[in-house]
Design an enzyme around this catalytic site. Structure first.
Site, PDB file in Angstrom:
ATOM      1  N   GLN A  35       0.869  -1.182   0.000  1.00  0.00           N
ATOM      2  CA  GLN A  35       0.000   0.000   0.000  1.00  0.00           C
ATOM      3  C   GLN A  35       0.906   1.233   0.000  1.00  0.00           C
ATOM      4  O   GLN A  35       1.281   1.757   1.042  1.00  0.00           O
ATOM      5  CB  GLN A  35      -0.926  -0.034   1.209  1.00  0.00           C
ATOM      6  CG  GLN A  35      -1.761  -1.305   1.306  1.00  0.00           C
ATOM      7  CD  GLN A  35      -2.744  -1.463   0.154  1.00  0.00           C
ATOM      8  OE1 GLN A  35      -3.657  -0.659  -0.026  1.00  0.00           O
ATOM      9  NE2 GLN A  35      -2.554  -2.491  -0.657  1.00  0.00           N
ATOM     10  N   ARG A  47      -4.493   3.956   3.736  1.00  0.00           N
ATOM     11  CA  ARG A  47      -3.650   4.503   2.689  1.00  0.00           C
ATOM     12  C   ARG A  47      -3.953   3.799   1.371  1.00  0.00           C
ATOM     13  O   ARG A  47      -4.564   2.716   1.358  1.00  0.00           O
ATOM     14  CB  ARG A  47      -2.177   4.356   3.062  1.00  0.00           C
ATOM     15  CG  ARG A  47      -1.697   2.931   3.183  1.00  0.00           C
ATOM     16  CD  ARG A  47      -0.326   2.809   3.852  1.00  0.00           C
ATOM     17  NE  ARG A  47       0.686   3.664   3.262  1.00  0.00           N
ATOM     18  CZ  ARG A  47       1.118   4.799   3.836  1.00  0.00           C
ATOM     19  NH1 ARG A  47       0.633   5.185   5.006  1.00  0.00           N
ATOM     20  NH2 ARG A  47       2.031   5.528   3.243  1.00  0.00           N
ATOM     21  N   GLY A 100     -11.977   3.128   2.872  1.00  0.00           N
ATOM     22  CA  GLY A 100     -11.109   2.196   2.167  1.00  0.00           C
ATOM     23  C   GLY A 100     -10.039   2.869   1.331  1.00  0.00           C
ATOM     24  O   GLY A 100     -10.117   4.055   1.002  1.00  0.00           O
ATOM     25  N   HIS A 101      -9.048   2.074   0.949  1.00  0.00           N
ATOM     26  CA  HIS A 101      -7.880   2.625   0.241  1.00  0.00           C
ATOM     27  C   HIS A 101      -8.263   3.246  -1.099  1.00  0.00           C
ATOM     28  O   HIS A 101      -9.077   2.726  -1.845  1.00  0.00           O
ATOM     29  CB  HIS A 101      -6.800   1.555   0.056  1.00  0.00           C
ATOM     30  CG  HIS A 101      -7.253   0.295  -0.625  1.00  0.00           C
ATOM     31  ND1 HIS A 101      -6.432  -0.780  -0.813  1.00  0.00           N
ATOM     32  CD2 HIS A 101      -8.442  -0.064  -1.154  1.00  0.00           C
ATOM     33  CE1 HIS A 101      -7.086  -1.737  -1.438  1.00  0.00           C
ATOM     34  NE2 HIS A 101      -8.302  -1.319  -1.658  1.00  0.00           N
ATOM     35  N   GLY A 102      -7.664   4.400  -1.352  1.00  0.00           N
ATOM     36  CA  GLY A 102      -7.890   5.107  -2.607  1.00  0.00           C
ATOM     37  C   GLY A 102      -9.216   5.817  -2.702  1.00  0.00           C
ATOM     38  O   GLY A 102      -9.561   6.346  -3.771  1.00  0.00           O
TER      39      GLY A 102
END
Length: 347
Positions: free
Chosen positions: A194, A214, A235-237
């Site tokens: 990540q 991240r 959540g990521h992104g």
């Protein structure tokens, strides 16, 4: 202070005795003769007529009541401002506790307070007037702006960037690894690095035990003025728009995009790669697995338009009675047409 003085500070129109001494602010049912309360929800309008409060913050068109009134366009906002006048949170004087661990390459702005056992890693940059309380950890390369306030046990992971006037409540985690795994031909899961940081704008509040992951690549972004409640998962992104509220236990799967001025009520969920438009409201426990245009209000799981959902819920409550009536009609029809039963028996 005198009630008249409070009215001036809040920009309110006073109806009543401005000479009354006011010592605090309280809810409408508990307020006493020296306290101010408010009515913003029509549900509580009746209580305003019997309250013991010195004065009630109300809208300009609110009817006259026995208590004095302070009239303005946004009573709820004025109530929060009055709270700020009478309630003063603890103050933390500038200085570094001797048990804090600060890397020599870290840069602290002027007026910083660093509490006991806080850890500030290499190449961290902290703006002016920051308050970093006990056991807060800022990983390597973190940048936080002016008036950063981190309560005990908040953590900001490596490379994340936070703007000015950002508040992290207890246990908030910014920049934890996103939930990314790839499966090989044997069925085993392998962790995906990540690599992207979290970028947080100005005047953002992240409440207790919220987690903002991240990104795998790129960045997870929280825009100016967003408010992230307790136990929220970003959540990521994902991207959260300006002045959007994400309420308790709501969750965004990876790469979700939430527009500006949206409200995600408690336990609402958004599937990965979905885009939620500006001003959208997802009511409590709404589950969304598709893009939502701006301005919509959705309810239910799977979520659909709120008015239709309300009608569906009303119909659902009537299903037992509808089923009973249907059975009666079927029995009545068979009584009138006995041949139908005979043919069904032959089949």
């Amino acid at each position: 202070m005198k009630l008249a003085e409070l009215a001036v500070q809040l920009g309110a129109e006073l109806h009543g005795d401005g000479g009354v001494d006011v010592t605090g602010v309280r809810g409408i049912e508990e307020a006493g003769p020296s306290e101010v309360t408010f009515v913003a929800n029509p549900k509580y309008a009746g209580l305003a007529r019997t309250t013991r409060a010195a004065a009630v913050l109300v809208a300009p068109d609110f009817p006259e009541i026995p208590a004095a009134t302070l009239r303005l366009a946004n009573p709820y906002l004025a109530f929060s401002q009055a709270l700020g006048i009478f309630y003063q949170p603890p103050r933390y004087e500038p200085g570094v506790h001797p048990t804090a661990v600060i890397d020599p390459t870290a840069i602290l702005g002027s007026g910083a307070h660093v509490g006991a056992y806080a850890v500030i890693g290499p190449d961290v940059k902290v703006g002016d007037h920051a308050t970093i309380l006990s056991h807060v950890v800022l990983y390597a390369g973190v940048e936080v702006g002016d008036y950063f306030f981190a309560h005990a046990h908040a953590v900001v992971r490596e490379g994340c960037v936070l703007g000015d006037h950002v508040t992290l409540e207890n246990g908030a985690i910014v920049g934890s690894d996103g939930f990314g795994f790839a499966k090989d031909s044997a069925g085993s899961w392998h962790k995906i690095p990540q690599s992207g940081p979290v970028r947080v704008g100005n005047h953002v509040d992240i409440q207790a035990n919220a987690c903002i992951d991240r990104a795998t690549v790129g960045a997870t972004e929280i825009a100016d003025g967003a408010k992230i409640d307790n136990l929220v998962q970003i959540g990521h992104g994902s991207k959260v728009g300006k002045n959007t509220l994400v309420c308790a236990q709501a969750g965004l799967a990876g790469s979700s995009v939430i527009g500006a001025n949206a409200i995600l009520a408690g336990q609402a969920g958004v599937a990965g790669h979905c885009t939620i438009g500006d001003g959208v409201v997802l009511t409590a426990q709404a589950g969304v697995s598709h893009d939502v245009p701006a301005g919509k209000m959705l309810s239910g799981s799977p979520a659909f338009e709120n008015r239709s959902w309300l009608r569906a819920v009303a119909a659902f409550q009537r299903l037992p009675e509808m089923l009973r009536r249907l059975n009666q009609l079927e029995r009545a029809g068979r009584h009138k047409n006995p041949d139908v039963d005979e043919k069904e028996g032959e089949q």
